[in-house]
Structure formats: C-alpha cells, structure tokens
Design an enzyme around this catalytic site. Sequence first.
Site, PDB file in Angstrom:
ATOM      1  N   HIS A  19       0.411   8.167  55.209  1.00 43.13           N
ATOM      2  CA  HIS A  19       1.650   8.917  54.955  1.00 43.13           C
ATOM      3  C   HIS A  19       2.465   8.219  53.866  1.00 43.13           C
ATOM      4  O   HIS A  19       3.375   7.427  54.150  1.00 43.13           O
ATOM      5  CB  HIS A  19       2.477   9.063  56.243  1.00 43.13           C
ATOM      6  CG  HIS A  19       3.575  10.070  56.116  1.00 43.13           C
ATOM      7  ND1 HIS A  19       3.674  11.190  56.904  1.00 43.13           N
ATOM      8  CD2 HIS A  19       4.632  10.152  55.266  1.00 43.13           C
ATOM      9  CE1 HIS A  19       4.730  11.904  56.562  1.00 43.13           C
ATOM     10  NE2 HIS A  19       5.342  11.286  55.560  1.00 43.13           N
ATOM     11  N   HIS A  71      12.802  11.808  40.254  1.00 46.88           N
ATOM     12  CA  HIS A  71      12.110  12.890  39.536  1.00 46.88           C
ATOM     13  C   HIS A  71      12.604  13.050  38.101  1.00 46.88           C
ATOM     14  O   HIS A  71      11.924  13.636  37.280  1.00 46.88           O
ATOM     15  CB  HIS A  71      12.273  14.211  40.310  1.00 46.88           C
ATOM     16  CG  HIS A  71      11.430  14.265  41.550  1.00 46.88           C
ATOM     17  ND1 HIS A  71      11.721  15.057  42.622  1.00 46.88           N
ATOM     18  CD2 HIS A  71      10.278  13.613  41.877  1.00 46.88           C
ATOM     19  CE1 HIS A  71      10.804  14.898  43.562  1.00 46.88           C
ATOM     20  NE2 HIS A  71       9.914  14.021  43.134  1.00 46.88           N
ATOM     21  N   SER A 103       1.478  14.105  47.008  1.00 45.55           N
ATOM     22  CA  SER A 103       2.473  14.362  45.974  1.00 45.55           C
ATOM     23  C   SER A 103       2.614  15.852  45.696  1.00 45.55           C
ATOM     24  O   SER A 103       1.659  16.615  45.840  1.00 45.55           O
ATOM     25  CB  SER A 103       2.112  13.621  44.690  1.00 45.55           C
ATOM     26  OG  SER A 103       3.253  13.531  43.868  1.00 45.55           O
ATOM     27  N   THR A 104       3.829  16.235  45.291  1.00 49.23           N
ATOM     28  CA  THR A 104       4.148  17.627  44.982  1.00 49.23           C
ATOM     29  C   THR A 104       3.933  17.866  43.488  1.00 49.23           C
ATOM     30  O   THR A 104       4.634  17.258  42.678  1.00 49.23           O
ATOM     31  CB  THR A 104       5.647  17.907  45.298  1.00 49.23           C
ATOM     32  OG1 THR A 104       6.031  17.163  46.456  1.00 49.23           O
ATOM     33  CG2 THR A 104       5.895  19.377  45.501  1.00 49.23           C
ATOM     34  N   GLY A 176       9.385  17.978  52.301  1.00 50.30           N
ATOM     35  CA  GLY A 176      10.659  18.371  51.711  1.00 50.30           C
ATOM     36  C   GLY A 176      11.779  18.266  52.725  1.00 50.30           C
ATOM     37  O   GLY A 176      11.539  17.985  53.914  1.00 50.30           O
ATOM     38  N   HIS A 203       4.702  17.858  57.927  1.00 48.05           N
ATOM     39  CA  HIS A 203       5.915  17.232  58.449  1.00 48.05           C
ATOM     40  C   HIS A 203       6.421  18.110  59.587  1.00 48.05           C
ATOM     41  O   HIS A 203       6.499  19.333  59.435  1.00 48.05           O
ATOM     42  CB  HIS A 203       6.985  17.139  57.376  1.00 48.05           C
ATOM     43  CG  HIS A 203       6.764  16.008  56.428  1.00 48.05           C
ATOM     44  ND1 HIS A 203       5.626  15.876  55.693  1.00 48.05           N
ATOM     45  CD2 HIS A 203       7.527  14.926  56.124  1.00 48.05           C
ATOM     46  CE1 HIS A 203       5.695  14.778  54.967  1.00 48.05           C
ATOM     47  NE2 HIS A 203       6.838  14.176  55.203  1.00 48.05           N
ATOM     48  N   GLU A 206      11.031  16.390  62.193  1.00 48.68           N
ATOM     49  CA  GLU A 206      11.734  15.214  61.662  1.00 48.68           C
ATOM     50  C   GLU A 206      13.211  15.304  62.078  1.00 48.68           C
ATOM     51  O   GLU A 206      13.896  14.309  62.242  1.00 48.68           O
ATOM     52  CB  GLU A 206      11.588  15.178  60.134  1.00 48.68           C
ATOM     53  CG  GLU A 206      11.994  13.854  59.504  1.00 48.68           C
ATOM     54  CD  GLU A 206      11.685  13.776  58.006  1.00 48.68           C
ATOM     55  OE1 GLU A 206      11.214  14.776  57.430  1.00 48.68           O
ATOM     56  OE2 GLU A 206      11.920  12.705  57.418  1.00 48.68           O
ATOM     57  N   ASP A 288       7.952   6.301  52.142  1.00 40.98           N
ATOM     58  CA  ASP A 288       8.440   6.117  50.774  1.00 40.98           C
ATOM     59  C   ASP A 288       8.765   4.636  50.607  1.00 40.98           C
ATOM     60  O   ASP A 288       9.922   4.233  50.742  1.00 40.98           O
ATOM     61  CB  ASP A 288       9.713   6.955  50.577  1.00 40.98           C
ATOM     62  CG  ASP A 288       9.459   8.438  50.801  1.00 40.98           C
ATOM     63  OD1 ASP A 288       8.830   9.074  49.959  1.00 40.98           O
ATOM     64  OD2 ASP A 288       9.887   8.957  51.861  1.00 40.98           O
TER      65      ASP A 288
HETATM   66  C1  6MZ Z   1      10.249  15.131  54.107  1.00 44.45           C
HETATM   67  C2  6MZ Z   1       9.745  13.913  52.213  1.00 44.45           C
HETATM   68  C3  6MZ Z   1      10.191  12.724  52.850  1.00 44.45           C
HETATM   69  O1  6MZ Z   1       5.973  14.619  46.260  1.00 44.45           O
HETATM   70  O2  6MZ Z   1       7.476  13.970  44.379  1.00 44.45           O
HETATM   71  N1  6MZ Z   1       9.347  13.582  50.979  1.00 44.45           N
HETATM   72  N2  6MZ Z   1       9.778  15.103  52.850  1.00 44.45           N
HETATM   73  N3  6MZ Z   1      10.706  14.040  54.771  1.00 44.45           N
HETATM   74  C4  6MZ Z   1      10.705  12.829  54.172  1.00 44.45           C
HETATM   75  N4  6MZ Z   1      11.232  11.783  54.881  1.00 44.45           N
HETATM   76  C5  6MZ Z   1      12.099  10.797  54.318  1.00 44.45           C
HETATM   77  N5  6MZ Z   1       9.997  11.715  51.995  1.00 44.45           N
HETATM   78  C6  6MZ Z   1       9.478  12.257  50.855  1.00 44.45           C
HETATM   79  O3  6MZ Z   1       7.379  12.560  46.472  1.00 44.45           O
HETATM   80  C7  6MZ Z   1       8.724  12.805  46.834  1.00 44.45           C
HETATM   81  C8  6MZ Z   1       8.829  14.059  47.665  1.00 44.45           C
HETATM   82  O4  6MZ Z   1       8.179  13.858  48.939  1.00 44.45           O
HETATM   83  C9  6MZ Z   1       8.856  14.579  49.971  1.00 44.45           C
HETATM   84  C10 6MZ Z   1      10.027  15.289  49.307  1.00 44.45           C
HETATM   85  O5  6MZ Z   1       9.642  16.598  48.968  1.00 44.45           O
HETATM   86  C11 6MZ Z   1      10.251  14.443  48.041  1.00 44.45           C
HETATM   87  O6  6MZ Z   1      10.908  15.162  47.007  1.00 44.45           O
HETATM   88  P1  6MZ Z   1       6.542  13.480  45.477  1.00 44.45           P
HETATM   89  O7  6MZ Z   1       5.496  12.565  44.921  1.00 44.45           O
END
Ligand code: 6MZ
Length: 350
Positions: A19, A71, A103-104, A176, A203, A206, A288
């Site tokens: 994750h 971003h 990743s998005t 997200g 997800h 949460e 993250d």
């Molecule tokens: C939900 C999360 C997240 O995709 O641009 N993201 N979504 N809950 C969380 N808990 C803290 N942490 C990250 O990585 C960043 C994106 O991952 C998702 C969100 O959409 C965030 O913009 P990428 O590589």
Amino acid sequence: MMNEGLLSFCEKLPKVELHAHLNGSISDETLLELSQASGLPEEELVELHNIVKNMKCRSLKECFKIFDIIHKVTVKPSIIRRAAMDVIKDFANDGVVYLELRSTPRRVEGSMTKKEYINAVIDSIRESRNIHPIIVKLIISIDRKAGVLEAEENLQLAIEAKEIHPDIVVGVDFSGNPAIGAFDGFIPVLEKAHKSGFPLALHCAEVPSVEETENILNLKPERLGHGTCFHPDAGGTQELWNALISAKIPVELCLTSNVMTATVKDYKNHHFDYLYKHGHPIVLGTDDKGVFSTSLSAEYCIAAKTFELNNDQLWQLSYDSINYAFASDYEKEKLREIFKEWKQKLLNTA
Ligand code: 6MZ
C-alpha cells in the site's frame, strides 16, 4: 525513542509493501530537487519549500491539500520517471523486497498525457530491476474525486498497459479523498476491472460510511485499504465487522497514516489490534511515506512496540504478506525462499 535493536531488526527484515501511493511516497529531498525542474514560478517554489519544511498533516483534509502541492511538481514524464526511481530506491534501501506501487494516471495540459504518465512509471520499474534487489509492480489508481468518466478512462488505460506489460501492471486501486463523491457510480467500472482480470485493492471505511462499506464488500475485492471503521468501537457496526471477518478479505493497514490523519485516536487504539488478534489477514503499509515521514521498517517497529510483537511474530507478519500480493505464484515462491533463507541465516548466527 525507537529501540535500536528492534529498529535494526525491522530494517533488515525482508518486507512486502502493498500500500504505497507514488506521489505520497516521494521523499522531501527528492521533492525539493524535482521542484526545480517543474517550471514552477519563483514565488510558488518558495511557497512549496516552506510547505515541505513545515509539512505536518493533522487531518485528511490537510493531507489532500499536500497531494495537490506535490502534484504541482510532478508535471512531466521526466519528473515522474525520476520520482518513481527514487521512491523504488528508498523502499529497496529499507529492506523491501516486493513493492506494489499505486498511482493515479495524470494528464497535464501541454506537458503530459495519462499514457505518458503510466509509461514513465513503467520505465522506472523496468530500469530499477537492473539496479535494486526488489520486485516492483504497478497498480493503477482511480481517484474518486475525479469522477466516473476519468475512472473509465483510467481502467481502459490500465487494460491497454497490462496487455503490453503483464509482468508489471497487476491491479486496480480505488482511492482519493473519502469525504468526496458517492461510491455507487464507480461500481460498474470496478466490476468491469474485475471482469478484465484485475484484482482490486479498494480503499474502504477510512472514514465511517456504512452503506459505502457494504457496497465495497459486495464487490468482493481482493484487498481492502485501511478498513479503519468496520468495528463498532471505530464508527462501524457489528454487522460490518462480522461481514469483514467472515469474508477474510486481507486489509492493508497504515498505522502512521491513520494516526496522523486522525482517523484513529492513537497507535494503541488502531484496529491492527482487533484484526491481528482475530488472525484476520493483514499487511502493514506506509501509504504515503513522504507525506507521513515514515518507512515500512518504522511501521513494523511501531507495531512491535505498540502491540508487543516479538521478532518471530514480526517475521511471520511480513512472510504472510506474500500471500496477499498480486504477484505470480512463481514470484511468491521465490519470495518465500528469500524469507526462509534470511531466517535461517539469522538462526545460524544467533
Ligand atoms: C485515500 C489516498 C490516500 O496517485 O498521485 N491517496 N487516498 N486515502 C489516503 N490516505 C491518506 N493517500 C494517498 O498519489 C497520491 C494520491 O493517492 C491517493 C490520493 O488520490 C492522492 O491524490 P498518486 O501517485
């Protein structure tokens, strides 16, 4: 204070990270370096540097503001490539032997298409194979805030990328800001992802949301992210909790992320406790690592200290994570060998 012996054990322990969001995993150093190449105007660069220095996430809302800032930096394929290379290196240096990066796909007017974004990440994954002893896979994310049309587009891109790179593109994630957007509209897209052969890592819970959580469980995803609010003590219901336990869906648990975003009160009250005691399939993740200043070793260390796990239990927790990876059976067997050899070596030197 971390216990030195425990931290060193956790760092050396072979680990599986399932994750990790690419943009949230970029270290401060890499982010500051990349910001120079992003073409941001001087004032925004200064603002970004200040924000990175003071980055303290105290809520989900703040956390999503930080992603928006990151971003602004990761705006072209060369930057994405470098970001992914550095993130993979960080995980490899932390003793992670198998990584699923999610990743998005993002389009930036005039500098990057979504396809270029995906290809940049895949290039880095391929290149890193020759440099680090780590297997890396890609999960394509669907951002709930971006809506259903973007979700359909991301799935189509995932299908095409998997056709060309079946050894790398292995799953679909739904993520997200959980406070934004209704889940129902995404159900057909996620069903289609399943039918197209993608395992789903969604997800889920949460934040408290009984109906959405039920809908997600009905999709029978292969894994759930966070699963914070299933238990009645954590904003869920007895029915939801029973449904999770009987479905035995593996849950990706991100201790520091949940504490820092205040979706759980503190480490002691983290649902790791209930799930672990129940023998429910779980896997520790960083979520993250850049935004939350953590590492997978640190997460193992925190779990050990908070829930009094010994080294054998930590090894087993890490070893069992292999079962939930979206890897091939052959790769899983290879990973199991690495883990067993590591344990044997440890016993021989004890
Ligand atoms: C939900 C999360 C997240 O995709 O641009 N993201 N979504 N809950 C969380 N808990 C803290 N942490 C990250 O990585 C960043 C994106 O991952 C998702 C969100 O959409 C965030 O913009 P990428 O590589």
